[in-house]
Design a protein around this motif. Structure first.
Motif, mmCIF file in Angstrom:
data_model
loop_
_atom_site.group_PDB
_atom_site.id
_atom_site.type_symbol
_atom_site.label_atom_id
_atom_site.label_comp_id
_atom_site.label_asym_id
_atom_site.label_seq_id
_atom_site.Cartn_x
_atom_site.Cartn_y
_atom_site.Cartn_z
ATOM 1 N N LYS A 1 -14.516 -18.489 16.588
ATOM 2 C CA LYS A 1 -13.446 -17.756 17.274
ATOM 3 C C LYS A 1 -12.637 -16.927 16.285
ATOM 4 N N PHE A 2 -12.343 -17.489 15.120
ATOM 5 C CA PHE A 2 -11.579 -16.760 14.108
ATOM 6 C C PHE A 2 -12.317 -15.494 13.692
ATOM 7 N N VAL A 3 -13.610 -15.619 13.392
ATOM 8 C CA VAL A 3 -14.383 -14.459 12.954
ATOM 9 C C VAL A 3 -14.453 -13.410 14.059
ATOM 10 N N MET A 4 -14.680 -13.856 15.295
ATOM 11 C CA MET A 4 -14.769 -12.904 16.403
ATOM 12 C C MET A 4 -13.435 -12.201 16.650
ATOM 13 N N ASP A 5 -12.341 -12.945 16.568
ATOM 14 C CA ASP A 5 -11.019 -12.337 16.771
ATOM 15 C C ASP A 5 -10.727 -11.295 15.696
ATOM 16 N N GLU A 6 -11.106 -11.598 14.451
ATOM 17 C CA GLU A 6 -10.882 -10.644 13.368
ATOM 18 C C GLU A 6 -11.812 -9.434 13.502
ATOM 19 N N TYR A 7 -13.036 -9.694 13.938
ATOM 20 C CA TYR A 7 -14.009 -8.625 14.135
ATOM 21 C C TYR A 7 -13.488 -7.596 15.131
ATOM 22 N N LYS A 8 -12.769 -8.062 16.131
ATOM 23 C CA LYS A 8 -12.239 -7.155 17.159
ATOM 24 C C LYS A 8 -11.139 -6.237 16.613
ATOM 25 N N LYS A 9 -10.630 -6.553 15.412
ATOM 26 C CA LYS A 9 -9.631 -5.692 14.771
ATOM 27 C C LYS A 9 -10.340 -4.660 13.902
ATOM 28 N N LEU A 10 -11.138 -3.848 14.541
ATOM 29 C CA LEU A 10 -11.994 -2.916 13.804
ATOM 30 C C LEU A 10 -11.182 -1.924 12.977
ATOM 31 N N LYS A 11 -11.735 -1.590 11.817
ATOM 32 C CA LYS A 11 -11.090 -0.620 10.932
ATOM 33 C C LYS A 11 -11.709 0.757 11.140
ATOM 34 N N PRO A 12 -10.872 1.809 11.243
ATOM 35 C CA PRO A 12 -11.439 3.147 11.431
ATOM 36 C C PRO A 12 -12.212 3.593 10.197
ATOM 37 N N ARG A 13 -13.270 4.354 10.442
ATOM 38 C CA ARG A 13 -14.000 4.960 9.340
ATOM 39 C C ARG A 13 -13.101 5.995 8.647
ATOM 40 N N PRO A 14 -13.312 6.232 7.364
ATOM 41 C CA PRO A 14 -12.521 7.257 6.661
ATOM 42 C C PRO A 14 -12.657 8.619 7.342
ATOM 43 N N GLY A 15 -11.512 9.261 7.570
ATOM 44 C CA GLY A 15 -11.514 10.608 8.129
ATOM 45 C C GLY A 15 -11.735 10.681 9.626
ATOM 46 N N MET A 16 -11.739 9.534 10.319
ATOM 47 C CA MET A 16 -12.017 9.565 11.757
ATOM 48 C C MET A 16 -10.988 10.394 12.517
ATOM 49 N N GLY A 17 -9.703 10.210 12.215
ATOM 50 C CA GLY A 17 -8.661 10.974 12.897
ATOM 51 C C GLY A 17 -8.753 12.457 12.603
ATOM 52 N N GLU A 18 -9.062 12.801 11.352
ATOM 53 C CA GLU A 18 -9.193 14.215 10.984
ATOM 54 C C GLU A 18 -10.375 14.846 11.712
ATOM 55 N N MET A 19 -11.461 14.104 11.834
ATOM 56 C CA MET A 19 -12.619 14.618 12.558
ATOM 57 C C MET A 19 -12.262 14.943 14.004
ATOM 58 N N MET A 20 -11.534 14.036 14.664
ATOM 59 C CA MET A 20 -11.136 14.277 16.051
ATOM 60 C C MET A 20 -10.259 15.528 16.151
ATOM 61 N N ARG A 21 -9.364 15.702 15.189
ATOM 62 C CA ARG A 21 -8.492 16.885 15.203
ATOM 63 C C ARG A 21 -9.314 18.161 15.032
ATOM 64 N N ILE A 22 -10.265 18.150 14.115
ATOM 65 C CA ILE A 22 -11.114 19.323 13.891
ATOM 66 C C ILE A 22 -11.860 19.697 15.164
ATOM 67 N N LEU A 23 -12.389 18.713 15.845
ATOM 68 C CA LEU A 23 -13.159 18.978 17.056
ATOM 69 C C LEU A 23 -12.278 19.525 18.169
ATOM 70 N N ARG A 24 -11.118 18.917 18.367
ATOM 71 C CA ARG A 24 -10.239 19.379 19.450
ATOM 72 C C ARG A 24 -9.703 20.774 19.164
ATOM 73 N N GLU A 25 -9.331 21.010 17.929
ATOM 74 C CA GLU A 25 -8.851 22.349 17.579
ATOM 75 C C GLU A 25 -9.983 23.370 17.633
ATOM 76 N N GLY A 26 -11.220 22.879 17.509
ATOM 77 C CA GLY A 26 -12.384 23.751 17.603
ATOM 78 C C GLY A 26 -12.838 24.000 19.027
ATOM 79 N N GLY A 27 -12.088 23.456 20.002
ATOM 80 C CA GLY A 27 -12.381 23.741 21.403
ATOM 81 C C GLY A 27 -13.266 22.730 22.104
ATOM 82 N N PHE A 28 -13.426 21.551 21.522
ATOM 83 C CA PHE A 28 -14.294 20.544 22.127
ATOM 84 C C PHE A 28 -13.491 19.491 22.897
#
Length: 241
Positions: free
Chosen positions: A94-121
C-alpha cells in the motif's frame, strides 16, 4: 483546430516515485538477494501492464491499480526472492502504491504544453488511469489540463492498446472531422504503434525507452528526445502557418 492527445503515465509523468518508494521501504532487503529495487519495480509495472492488456482483450477488464495491488508476490517470485509470500506486508504494498500515485512530471512538461497551446493546438490526454487521478497529477504539477480534455480507458471499459480506446479518443477530441490534423504523442512505442493503426499521426519521445526499436514497432511521424523538443517539433511540422 489541430489536436494533440498525450499518453500520461510514462510520457508526461515518470514512474520514479514508485521505484523510489519501493527502495525506501524494501530496498535493503531486495539488495540482500541481489535484486535491484528499481528493476523490480519496473518489472512489476510492466507485468501489470501486460495483464491489464490481456484481460482487456479477453473482455475481463480490471483497473490497472487493482491488478498492481495483487501481483507483487509473483514478481518477487520471478525475481528469485526466497519465500516471496512472506517478504513484504500489505502495508508495504500500500505504501509503494500510494507513493507511486504521486507521479513526478517529466522535465519540461509544462513548457511543452505551453508551446503547443500557443502554437494553436488543442491539447488532450488519454490514460489507463481514471479521470480524477489524472486531473490530480496535472494539478499537482501546476499544469492546466481541463477535466473535459482528460480521456480515460475506463470510459470504454477497455485498456490500451485496444482499438476501442483510440477510437474513443478520436471521437472525443473531434479528430474524425475530415482534414483535421490529430496527433497522438507518447513515450511508449507500442502506444504510438496502436495510435498509428487507428489513424493518428504519431509523435514519439525517447525519454522513457531510449531506443525506438523501429524494427519492431515501425517508424513514427516524428521522434524527439525530450518533451520540449517534441512540442516544438509538432508545432513546426503541423502547426498552422
Amino acid at each position: 483546430m489541430p489536436s494533440v492527445i498525450f499518453d500520461v503515465v510514462g510520457t508526461c509523468f515518470s514512474y520514479d516515485a514508485g521505484a523510489e518508494a519501493l527502495d525506501a521501504r524494501l530496498g535493503d532487503k531486495l539488495r540482500s538477494h541481489g535484486v535491484s529495487p528499481k528493476l523490480l519495480f519496473y518489472s512489476w509495472v510492466c507485468s501489470t501492464e501486460r495483464d491489464y492488456s490481456y484481460l482487456s482483450q479477453i473482455k475481463q477488464y480490471k483497473p490497472f491499480f487493482e491488478i498492481l495491488s495483487h501481483t507483487f508476490v509473483r514478481v518477487l517470485f520471478q525475481a528469485g526472492v526466497p519465500n516471496p509470500e512472506n517478504f513484504g506486508t500489505e502495508e508495504d504494498v500500500k505504501f509503494v502504491m500510494d507513493e507511486y500515485k504521486k507521479l513526478k512530471p517529466r522535465p519540461g512538461m509544462g513548457e511543452m504544453m505551453r508551446i503547443l497551446r500557443e502554437g494553436g493546438f488543442d491539447v488532450w490526454c488519454c490514460s489507463d488511469a481514471n479521470v480524477d487521478r489524472v486531473k490530480g497529477y496535472f494539478d499537482g504539477a501546476g499544469v492546466d489540463m481541463p477535466l473535459d480534455h482528460i480521456l480515460s480507458a475506463d470510459m470504454c471499459a477497455a485498456g490500451k492498446p485496444e482499438p476501442e480506446v483510440y477510437k474513443m479518443a478520436r471521437q472525443k477530441a473531434g479528430s474524425d472531422e475530415e482534414g483535421e490534423v490529430s496527433i497522438f504523442a507518447a513515450a511508449h512505442a507500442w502506444d504510438c504503434a496502436a495510435a498509428k493503426s487507428a489513424g493518428f499521426l504519431t509523435a514519439y519521445c525517447t525519454i522513457y525507452e531510449l531506443d525506438p526499436c523501429e524494427a519492431i514497432f515501425g517508424s513514427f511521424d516524428l521522434t524527439a528526445s525530450s518533451l520540449v523538443e517534441m512540442g516544438q517539433a509538432i508545432v513546426d511540422k503541423w502547426g498552422k502557418k
